[in-house]
Write a protein that holds these residues in place. Sequence first.
Motif, PDB file in Angstrom:
ATOM      1  N   SER A 168      20.935   8.679  55.540  1.00 27.53           N
ATOM      2  CA  SER A 168      20.073   7.440  55.106  1.00 27.53           C
ATOM      3  C   SER A 168      20.925   6.553  54.259  1.00 27.53           C
ATOM      4  N   PHE A 171      17.311   3.499  51.899  1.00 29.44           N
ATOM      5  CA  PHE A 171      16.453   4.245  51.114  1.00 29.44           C
ATOM      6  C   PHE A 171      17.187   5.203  50.391  1.00 29.44           C
ATOM      7  N   ALA A 195       6.627   6.518  56.869  1.00 28.31           N
ATOM      8  CA  ALA A 195       7.678   5.421  56.790  1.00 28.31           C
ATOM      9  C   ALA A 195       8.112   4.830  58.024  1.00 28.31           C
ATOM     10  N   THR A 197      11.560   2.612  59.887  1.00 25.32           N
ATOM     11  CA  THR A 197      12.989   2.104  59.291  1.00 25.32           C
ATOM     12  C   THR A 197      13.399   1.150  60.404  1.00 25.32           C
ATOM     13  N   ALA A 220      13.662  -0.147  55.237  1.00 25.47           N
ATOM     14  CA  ALA A 220      12.745   0.876  55.178  1.00 25.47           C
ATOM     15  C   ALA A 220      11.295   0.254  54.620  1.00 25.47           C
ATOM     16  N   ILE A 222       7.489   1.839  53.473  1.00 28.24           N
ATOM     17  CA  ILE A 222       7.036   2.963  53.240  1.00 28.24           C
ATOM     18  C   ILE A 222       5.621   2.904  52.591  1.00 28.24           C
ATOM     19  N   THR A 340      14.043  11.453  50.324  1.00 23.86           N
ATOM     20  CA  THR A 340      14.758  10.711  51.152  1.00 23.86           C
ATOM     21  C   THR A 340      14.443  11.562  52.725  1.00 23.86           C
ATOM     22  N   VAL A 343      11.207  10.681  54.126  1.00 28.48           N
ATOM     23  CA  VAL A 343      11.244   9.215  54.601  1.00 28.48           C
ATOM     24  C   VAL A 343      11.935   9.324  56.103  1.00 28.48           C
TER      25      VAL A 343
END
Length: 368
Positions: A168, A171, A195, A197, A220, A222, A340, A343
């Motif tokens: 990632s 984020f 989430a 991306t 990203a 969320i 993380t 996500v």
Amino acid sequence: MVGTGFIGAVHVRAAARAGATSIAVADATPEIAEAAAQRMRADRFFASSDELIASDEIDVVHICTPNHLHAPLVEQALAAGKHVVCEKPLATDVADAARLAQLAEQAGVVTAVPFVYRYYPTVRDARGRIARGDAGKLHLFHGSYLQDWLARETDNNWRVNPALGGSSRAFGDIGIHWCDLVEFVTGHRITRLSATTATPLARFADDEGNMAPVTTEDIAAILFQTDLGATGTLVVSQVSLGRKNRLWFNIDGANESYSFDQENPDTLWVGGRDSSSVVPRGSELMSPEGARYSYLPSGHPQGYQDCFDALIGDVYAAVRGQRPEGMPTFADGLRGARLTEAVLASARTGQWVDVSDVVVLPDQRALV
């Protein structure tokens, strides 16, 4: 300091201001370390990170390298009995972050991860107001962390390469700062999230200078829920033109709302039904929690380096046996790794993910 790039220089300045009696640096080669020591006005350099970590002269090791080196260097420093400050992310996966947090607890040393935005006086002011009940029940958190330093297809950095930066980027690099800050200010914990991306730019040059597809996210978005019943939204981007480092949050409560903008950090916006106000840092209207970190008169700005100085000051105070309130530790670094992975799991599956349900399999893929 192991690693002498931009953030290494920030650490050197903060260590000097926090009372370090001697500062040494190490980097990939002795030549790089020697040049950095002269540029940063460090007291000395070591030929390698191995020599620095093994030295009896060193009490605290600051890890300021690319992300993929964090875990092995932290483990080495802990084994040598050193106190450790490690840049975020603590590790590029949950398994390593959990292992490092456990090793640090077993070693009984002081650890820190620089979630430095906690140290803005206006942030502490918002936290103090919420803690004493001024806001009432909190029900909505919203905000963003926006940058533009990777907004062109020709922009490149080691963070873009997942082998160096991790799976990632947007984020994992900056989104975890926002989440840590909002959890710290409110006392809530993000428990569920959904989430998505995006990677709109077809670029980066690999180590050989060849163009290759980007595999880590530029953006990203969320949606989340907290353990105490609040709902939240967050937008993270490293491709938003004109935004250099805009970490912004708004906390909405039953009685008051609070807004903070890292690009204009010397004021806290306080919203009410009948009137709203802007509270300057240094004002007598600040809560005691905010006033503690405000050391310049109002109108004389305090900024990012001041936050770093305050953080490292707390770390060194902890090394001397004090117990600073609100200092981010390896436990907070592990928290960032779990968020993380959640996500990434949600973005991959298109489903809501319970943060506590994220598990890491031997191949280090996050699944639910």
